[in-house]
Enzyme design. Structure first.
Site, PDB file in Angstrom:
ATOM      1  N   ARG A 256       0.798  -1.228   0.000  1.00 26.79           N
ATOM      2  CA  ARG A 256       0.000   0.000   0.000  1.00 26.79           C
ATOM      3  C   ARG A 256       0.834   1.284   0.000  1.00 26.79           C
ATOM      4  O   ARG A 256       0.689   2.131   0.871  1.00 26.79           O
ATOM      5  CB  ARG A 256      -0.962   0.003   1.182  1.00 26.79           C
ATOM      6  CG  ARG A 256      -1.910  -1.158   1.077  1.00 26.79           C
ATOM      7  CD  ARG A 256      -3.184  -0.954   1.842  1.00 26.79           C
ATOM      8  NE  ARG A 256      -4.059  -2.109   1.614  1.00 26.79           N
ATOM      9  CZ  ARG A 256      -5.125  -2.394   2.319  1.00 26.79           C
ATOM     10  NH1 ARG A 256      -5.494  -1.600   3.289  1.00 26.79           N
ATOM     11  NH2 ARG A 256      -5.857  -3.434   2.030  1.00 26.79           N
ATOM     12  N   SER A 257       1.669   1.415  -0.984  1.00 34.13           N
ATOM     13  CA  SER A 257       2.532   2.602  -1.041  1.00 34.13           C
ATOM     14  C   SER A 257       2.530   3.220  -2.429  1.00 34.13           C
ATOM     15  O   SER A 257       3.568   3.288  -3.069  1.00 34.13           O
ATOM     16  CB  SER A 257       3.963   2.204  -0.644  1.00 34.13           C
ATOM     17  OG  SER A 257       3.996   1.655   0.625  1.00 34.13           O
TER      18      SER A 257
END
Ligand SMILES: *[C@@H]1O[C@H](CO)[C@@H](O)[C@H](O)[C@H]1NC(C)=O
Ligand SMILES: *[C@@H]1O[C@H](CO)[C@@H](O)[C@H](O)[C@H]1NC(C)=O
Length: 379
Positions: A256-257
């Site tokens: 999740r980046s």
């Protein structure tokens, strides 16, 4: 550099040298990109909060405030502890795994056990409109509680560290929450040891947001990937968010980046992603990301099965597509030692840059040389 552009904000008299009294502290620089024009607390008299209670009062005040953070504000224990159940979904604490607070959904067949965690970490401090928060040197630390900016506008957060939000627990705490905001500039902020997300954008639109020069330090002792790297990086899944992400360092995350959906317009410029053991970008078909002048180094999966629209500045020819929308060509990214190649070249979403202030872009090599050391609360 530090004091040179303070007058832009007319905050206080510009200090002639850093040796001057700390009450001359003012905002450094001005926001690149979408948050252009933010003034925060403006020329309100700077206030030095004495303790956590005072800090909470100032941030929640209806008046413009310039709040100077010149020490560690330790919130751990200030709201007591909460007893509940945690789900052992990933493994044991001894093996470096996070557990998940059971927020009423049960543990889906995974073992659960009673546990007690710090209450303050689980919810950020409410920040009302027209606030400037500035850390002094590397002394400005919020320990055990993040910031929660909801239905508020015109806010500057500069040069602080947010750390230690129940890092062993998913849902233990987010560093910075934004929902229903406009004109928010987050600059030179270090976030680390979060329970959950470094930055989370909620379901109400966030307009004109810039995150710049910030250090997302994913290195942690507890993670869902059990490998010392935080999975919960940037949750950009709100609605119609506009986010400039300039000169940031995203280090040692494992997922999740960002997570990118909800029609979020994400302009990543001169930011560096390094040592990601899982995925960088994930999300659904309405996420929109333009990445230029960025560096991806040692990322297991940059883009994987992302299904939204991305432009990764793949070539000088493709970069010319930007000129009609950004008034300049885009700048090529550097990609080294990654598990996949980031070659997306969607341009349909470029029309959404209309009317927005666009950050300038340097060569990715310049970001590579400077961002890892300059990002975070280093002013
Ligand atoms: C992580 O674990 C190491 C080894 O036990 C310890 O020295 C260090 O302080 C821990 N870090 C944090 C942030 O708790
Ligand atoms: C690449 O990143 C991983 C963590 O994701 C790290 O363990 C490894 O040391 C890094 N490799 C290099 C060459 O830095």
């Amino acid at each position: 550099m530090k004091f040179s552009l303070g007058l832009l904000f007319a905050a206080v008299a510009v200090a002639s040298s850093p040796a001057k009294r700390a009450d001359a502290v003012s905002v450094t620089g001005s926001p690149p990109g979408f948050a252009y024009g933010v003034t925060g607390g403006g020329d309100a008299t700077p206030v030095y909060p004495t303790d956590v209670k005072h800090l909470i009062e100032l941030l929640g005040s209806d008046d413009p405030q310039v709040i100077i953070i010149d020490k560690t504000f330790d919130f751990i224990g200030t709201e007591g502890t909460t007893k509940g159940n945690i789900c052992k979904a990933y493994g044991s604490f001894e093996d470096g795994c996070q557990s998940t607070i059971d927020i009423g959904k049960g543990c889906d067949g995974k073992p659960s056990e009673p546990y007690e965690w710090d209450t303050a970490g689980t919810t950020g401090i409410t920040v009302q409109s027209d606030k400037t928060i500035i850390g002094v040197g590397n002394k400005g630390v919020l320990l055990g509680k993040g910031l929660r900016i909801v239905r508020a506008s015109n806010i500057i957060v500069q040069n602080i560290m947010i750390t230690n939000l129940n890092p062993q627990l998913v849902w233990g705490g987010d560093a910075i929450t934004l929902s229903g905001t406009s004109k928010v500039w987050i600059d030179h902020v270090t976030t680390q040891y979060t329970g959950r997300v470094h930055y989370v954008f909620g379901h109400e639109a966030n307009a004109h947001v810039t995150i710049s020069n910030s250090f997302m330090n994913g290195a942690t002792n507890f993670s869902t990937s059990c490998d010392g790297q935080n999975y919960w990086g940037l949750e950009l899944v709100g609605a119609d968010d506009q986010i400039t992400f300039a000169n940031n360092y995203v280090y040692r995350t494992s997922g999740r980046s960002p997570a990118l959906s909800g029609k979020t317009l994400f302009h990543a410029v001169n930011s560096v992603w390094e040592d990601n053991s899982g995925h960088a970008i994930e999300g659904t078909d309405d996420g929109q990301g333009l990445f230029e002048g960025c560096v991806f180094n040692n990322v297991t999966q940059i883009v994987g099965d992302f299904v939204g629209q991305l432009f990764s500045s793949p070539s000088a020819t493709a970069n010319k597509e930007c000129a009609g929308y950004l008034k300049r060509d885009c700048v090529t990214n550097i990609q080294t030692n990654n598990g996949d190649q980031f070659t997306n070249a969607d341009t349909k979403f470029f029309s959404n840059f209309a009317g927005l202030n666009i950050a300038t872009a340097s060569a990715a090599s310049a970001a590579q040389a400077s961002v890892p050391t300059n990002a975070g609360n280093t002013l």
